[in-house]
Write an enzyme that holds these catalytic residues in place. Sequence first.
Site, mmCIF file in Angstrom:
data_model
loop_
_atom_site.group_PDB
_atom_site.id
_atom_site.type_symbol
_atom_site.label_atom_id
_atom_site.label_comp_id
_atom_site.label_asym_id
_atom_site.label_seq_id
_atom_site.Cartn_x
_atom_site.Cartn_y
_atom_site.Cartn_z
ATOM 1 N N ASN A 32 0.885 -1.205 0.020
ATOM 2 C CA ASN A 32 -0.094 -0.197 0.125
ATOM 3 C C ASN A 32 0.890 1.421 -0.023
ATOM 4 O OD1 ASN A 32 -1.727 2.105 0.488
ATOM 5 N ND2 ASN A 32 -2.215 1.476 2.435
ATOM 6 N N LYS A 91 -0.033 4.295 -0.258
ATOM 7 C CA LYS A 91 -0.781 5.404 0.263
ATOM 8 C C LYS A 91 -0.541 6.535 -0.573
ATOM 9 C CE LYS A 91 0.018 3.591 4.722
ATOM 10 N NZ LYS A 91 0.063 3.584 6.309
ATOM 11 N N HIS A 96 -9.614 0.718 4.793
ATOM 12 C CA HIS A 96 -8.334 0.966 5.279
ATOM 13 C C HIS A 96 -8.620 2.046 6.548
ATOM 14 C CE1 HIS A 96 -4.389 2.282 6.222
ATOM 15 N NE2 HIS A 96 -3.940 1.306 5.531
ATOM 16 N N GLU A 124 -7.095 4.530 7.724
ATOM 17 C CA GLU A 124 -6.909 5.918 7.423
ATOM 18 C C GLU A 124 -8.261 6.329 6.528
ATOM 19 O OE1 GLU A 124 -3.057 5.332 5.492
ATOM 20 O OE2 GLU A 124 -2.150 5.040 7.536
ATOM 21 N N GLU A 162 -5.583 -5.171 10.762
ATOM 22 C CA GLU A 162 -4.412 -3.852 10.897
ATOM 23 C C GLU A 162 -4.738 -3.423 12.192
ATOM 24 O OE1 GLU A 162 -2.390 -3.219 6.895
ATOM 25 O OE2 GLU A 162 -4.122 -1.758 7.179
ATOM 26 N N GLY A 201 2.198 2.568 10.606
ATOM 27 C CA GLY A 201 3.071 3.437 10.488
ATOM 28 C C GLY A 201 3.648 4.079 11.755
ATOM 29 N N SER A 209 3.251 -1.948 10.427
ATOM 30 C CA SER A 209 4.607 -1.856 10.571
ATOM 31 C C SER A 209 5.278 -2.975 10.430
ATOM 32 C CB SER A 209 5.054 -1.294 11.917
ATOM 33 O OG SER A 209 4.503 -0.012 12.123
HETATM 34 C C1 PEP Z 1 -1.020 0.076 5.894
HETATM 35 O O1 PEP Z 1 -0.923 1.013 5.200
HETATM 36 O O2 PEP Z 1 -2.009 -0.739 5.608
HETATM 37 C C2 PEP Z 1 0.212 -0.400 6.845
HETATM 38 C C3 PEP Z 1 0.095 -1.380 7.477
HETATM 39 O O3 PEP Z 1 1.236 0.793 6.974
HETATM 40 P P1 PEP Z 1 2.421 0.515 7.753
HETATM 41 O O4 PEP Z 1 3.122 -1.033 7.185
HETATM 42 O O5 PEP Z 1 3.343 1.570 7.313
HETATM 43 O O6 PEP Z 1 2.136 0.387 9.270
#
Ligand code: PEP
Length: 268
Positions: free
Chosen positions: A13, A15, A99, A101, A173, A179, A220
Amino acid sequence: MIPAMRDVIVAANWKMNTTPADAGELARTIASRTREPGVIRVICPPFVCLAAVRDALAESDPDVAIGAQTVHHELAGAYTGEISAPMLAGLATWVIVGHSERRRDAGETDELIGRKLTRAVDAGLRPILCVGEQLAERDAGTQEAVVQRQLTGALAADDPERLAAAGLVIAYEPVWAIGTGRNASGQDASAMADAIRDALEAAGLGAGAAAATPVLYGGSVTSANIGEFLAEPAIDGALVGGASLKPDEMAGIVSRAGLTARARRAAA
Ligand code: PEP
């Protein structure tokens, strides 16, 4: 079900990163460093980079799938700035839905996310449905109830069997891990994968289809910690954010996923 039969998937992803000028080159580099038989690779760039990534991968590695990061819940109309599922034809074959976000910044509810799922599947897109609890919810021990409620809400308006037949993937997640550099433990992710498959069954999916649904971990993920998640038979891969922009990290993550894919094939 024997995990041997489930897909092993690493989805990137990106983003709100990359531009049409540089996304193709990054996709090409990642593709060339992540060739692993048995691992499904998906790159999800921003909408404006989909065509550049498609063109770059068509030349260099058509095995890498392309996904969008979201999709609108209506087919067309007065929705300024939005992108509908039919518009993605020829650009993407996967899509991330729900997601955290998007839940946070665009106020997406489980009900709305369910409508997006329906549009995605109607258009032939393979959906990755994201679920996950906030830190306060984990601290309160309510994480499984939260995730089960998200799943039930998102699947309520469609036929779960139809979604599963379209290749539904769930990404667990935890919001506090996205992040932040913090991640859930492999054990916690595995327990949640079990709870997710229970919730899929409770939502009306047959036991076989629930057991066959891939569950990814996201939050992460790096080349250094992916092994902890893939050591868990209930986990089928990762949804990777920040690290997915780094070819070295993606090479390490997909290489570890290749070990799991080989082990599963040998056990099948
Ligand atoms: C994500 O955007 O789905 C995500 C898990 O981000 P990160 O790996 O940066 O935590």
